[in-house]
Design an enzyme around this catalytic site. Structure first.
Site, short mmCIF file in Angstrom:
data_model
loop_
_atom_site.label_atom_id
_atom_site.label_comp_id
_atom_site.label_asym_id
_atom_site.label_seq_id
_atom_site.Cartn_x
_atom_site.Cartn_y
_atom_site.Cartn_z
N GLU A 322 0.81 -1.22 0.00
CA GLU A 322 0.00 0.00 0.00
C GLU A 322 0.84 1.28 0.00
O GLU A 322 0.87 2.01 0.98
CB GLU A 322 -0.95 -0.02 1.21
CG GLU A 322 -1.92 -1.20 1.15
CD GLU A 322 -2.88 -1.25 2.33
OE1 GLU A 322 -4.05 -1.56 2.10
OE2 GLU A 322 -2.44 -1.01 3.48
C1 ACM Z 1 -1.90 -5.41 4.40
O1 ACM Z 1 -2.96 -5.90 4.86
N1 ACM Z 1 -1.89 -4.17 3.95
C2 ACM Z 1 -0.70 -6.18 4.31
#
Ligand code: ACM
Length: 681
Positions: A322
């Site tokens: 992310e």
């Molecule tokens: C995650 O759940 N962003 C690894």
């Protein structure tokens, strides 16, 4: 004497388990061993243990034996060894090889356990195997009419997967040392062997760096683990056969780093802003570490080198998930770097960053691990990929030559039932991977993200569901009997609470606090058919952030309470034989009566307790559900046809009950729908 089918469901185990045994001798081992052979006779637990460890033994194994013996003594009410106590029960524990100082992925974890009327023998190649054997031994203790005993048994056991992990996010909410330790105890009992410690987040940097003291000085609200604390956890885990893999998130999820050291920020210097504090919101941050500056890598090298002195494991996790990093698309300096180095987009820039960090990690003689976003073209093959966005990336990685660990189906914050997690397999029978590719699937990891947990509630989100997943990681692939899993999970849950975990007691504690009284029987009954909504629903409905109080009704109920599976199974049996199955009809009628009767008292408490008021609508709906259940039983029992619109009305009522309320949902709607459907019309 009565012949029973035993719970050992592996083909070989089942063939071996053919002997007649006493009715009490139903094993409840979790995880299920590879091969179990139940023999006639048993070892009576009527005196304490004479422990014999042939050959050299270590402080670690001695301590593990002492803990195991003490737990068996407690479980069976034995006097502890001491003056005037004649020890009689023989326990021989043999570990062939001394343990290397750092536990490794490929360590032999197998053991052999043999119990006869004369004593117990545990044989293993390593201390690790011997410790697993001790955990199995503890689970074998049974109550009998003449006291406690251990059935005569021969067990050959070894894990299916080498990597059996639990990740705990201590970034978004800090978890005190005691929480980590009791969860390590639970992990050891369920034969999990990797504690993945998520130590840095946008919301907090939780590990002391003496080289870069502002990381916790500015980035932690004062809630962090000192280096001494972290070493203590590593030692505690090692004593229990658990590796500690630390995670330091980069280049995203890094607001805390960047608030502490703004010069690392992608936006600093030219365009964009720097963080004004650690992040309180939980949605994805746009801040990212600058991958284009040499100073970034000098910083990371110094930091990871310092951390390598605390965390001896061969693996280090660098996060990598992310990272939208809008600054990488707009900061002229970063754009100039990308042009000069022919880096075409953000993904390629992150791949460049990963390659640079990998060089540092390798320089420390370690392996790098990352979330599945790191799987980009050109990623060196010695990076371990942790699949979280779906199971496909695990197989894709294995085909491309990467080792992988599966987490996507093991996210506890989805608040799914144990059985859903249990049936998800890192390497399902249907997998099309070749033999070589299969070897690259190292195992799986349960993920406990930290947005909505606090020290009182965390255990209830992890346990007992993680025990079921631990069995998936340890036991043969064909061990998939959900009813039997739930039967054994109840024993595991009690064992885990005995170790100090609070996943059962937290509920009563929370309800007492909300109601302001010890008289919570009615409230507990109402809570017993409610569970938290998923992470995503709660985040959306409550707009939670790091400062949200986590002490509402939703925080006092647990996912997948036992009544759900019991109810569904009872309904299944009854609807298959409505006139014959009197036992389930009677039990269900009594249960609906109990639910109905609890509502008025619970409602009164909701009227007078401000924090319980929000649950009023759920209580009223429960009264409706109990009445619905009783009517359905009535019709099923008499075979009388229901009025034409009865089923539609019940379905519509249940549809209404699926709507959000008080951040909790009913666990019994699927079972109730089946019951209503089965009524004659
Ligand atoms: C995650 O759940 N962003 C690894």
């Amino acid at each position: 004497m009565k012949a029973l089918t035993l719970a050992a469901t592996t083909a070989l185990g089942a063939a071996l388990c053919s002997l007649a045994v006493t009715a009490q001798t139903q094993l409840h081992l979790m995880p299920q061993p590879q091969q179990v052979s139940l023999e006639s006779g048993s070892l009576a637990l009527d005196s304490t243990f004479v422990v014999d460890v042939p050959g050299k033994t270590s402080v670690r194994l001695t301590a593990a034996i002492d803990r195991a013996v003490r737990r068996i003594e407690m479980e069976s009410g034995l006097r502890h060894a001491g003056p005037g106590v004649a020890a009689k029960t023989r326990l021989v524990v043999r570990a062939e090889h001394p343990a290397p100082s750092i536990q490794a992925l490929d360590d032999d974890e197998s053991y052999y356990l043999h119990v006869t009327a004369a004593g117990v023998e545990i044989d293993a190649a390593t201390e690790l195997g011997a410790m697993h054997g001790l955990e199995t031994l503890i689970q074998l203790v049974q109550p009998g009419s003449n006291g406690y005993f251990i059935p005569a048994v021969t067990i050959h056991d070894a894990p299916r997967f080498r990597w059996r992990g639990l990740m705990i996010d201590c970034g978004r909410h800090f978890e005190p040392m005691a929480v980590i330790k009791r969860n390590l105890d639970g992990m050891a009992a369920m034969k999990l062997n990797v504690f993945h410690w998520h130590l840095t987040e946008d919301q907090g940097f939780r590990i002391e760096s003496r080289v870069f003291p502002r990381l916790t000085g500015k980035g932690s609200d004062g809630d962090f683990y000192s280096q001494q604390d972290a070493k203590e956890i590593v030692a505690y885990a090692r004593a229990r056969g658990i590796r500690v893999v630390p995670e330091f998130e980069m280049p995203g999820h890094s607001t805390a780093w960047l608030f502490a050291y703004p010069s690392l920020n992608s936006g600093s210097g030219a365009s964009g802003s720097t963080p004004e504090g650690i992040r309180r919101e939980f949605n994805i941050s746009t801040y990212a570490i600058d991958p284009t500056r040499e100073a970034t890598y000098a910083f990371i090298r110094r930091f990871l080198t310092e951390m390598a002195g605390i965390f001896p494991d061969a693996y280090v996790h660098i996060g990598g998930d992310e990272t939208p990093a809008p600054d990488w698309k707009t900061n002229p300096r970063i754009l100039a770097f990308m042009k000069a180095h022919q880096v075409k987009d953000n993904e390629a820039l992150q791949a460049y960053f990963n390659t640079r960090v990998l060089r540092i990690v390798k320089g420390l003689h370690k392996h790098m691990m990352g979330w599945d976003e790191v799987l980009t073209p050109g990623l060196p093959k010695d990076v371990v990929v942790q699949s979280w966005r779906g199971e496909a990336s695990l197989a894709k990685g294995a085909k491309l030559g990467y080792e992988g660990v599966l987490s996507a189906p093991y996210y506890l914050d989805g608040m799914k039932p144990a059985e859903t997690h249990y049936l998800a397999d890192p390497l399902p029978a249907t997998s099309d991977l070749s033999a070589d590719e299969r070897k690259r699937i190292l195992g799986g990891e349960v993920c406990m993200w930290g947005e909505h947990i606090q020290p009182r509630t965390i255990d209830s989100r992890i346990w007992p569901r993680t025990a079921a997943i631990a069995e998936r990681f340890w036991s043969p692939e064909n061990v998939r009997d959900v009813d039997d899993m739930y039967r054994r999970l109840e024993f595991a849950s009690i064992e885990l609470e005995g170790l100090g975990l609070t996943h059962l007691q937290f509920g009563d504690a929370g309800l007492r606090e909300l109601a302001g009284t010890e008289k919570i029987d009615a409230l507990r009954t109402v809570a017993s058919v409610l569970e938290p909504v998923s992470f995503g629903e709660r985040a959306h409905l409550q707009r939670t952030d790091q400062l949200t109080a986590l002490d509402s009704f939703v925080d006092a109920v647990r996912p997948d309470p036992p009544s759900r599976h019991w109810f569904e199974a009872a309904v299944q049996r009854l609807t298959a034989d409505p006139s014959g199955d009197a036992a389930d009809r009677t039990a269900l009628a009594a249960w609906f009566g109990k639910l109905r009767d609890a509502v008025p008292e619970a409602r009164k408490q909701m009227d007078t307790s401000p924090r319980l008021k929000e649950v009023t609508a759920r209580a009223d709906q429960l009264a409706q559900l109990a009445a619905m259940g009783q009517e359905a039983l009535q019709y099923l029992g008499t075979g009388e046809k229901v009025p034409a619109d009865w089923k539609d009305k019940q379905a519509a009522a249940m549809e209404e009950m699926k709507k959000p309320s008080a951040l909790v949902r009913f666990t019994i709607l699927p079972g109730m729908a089946n019951l209503v459907r089965a009524v004659p019309n």
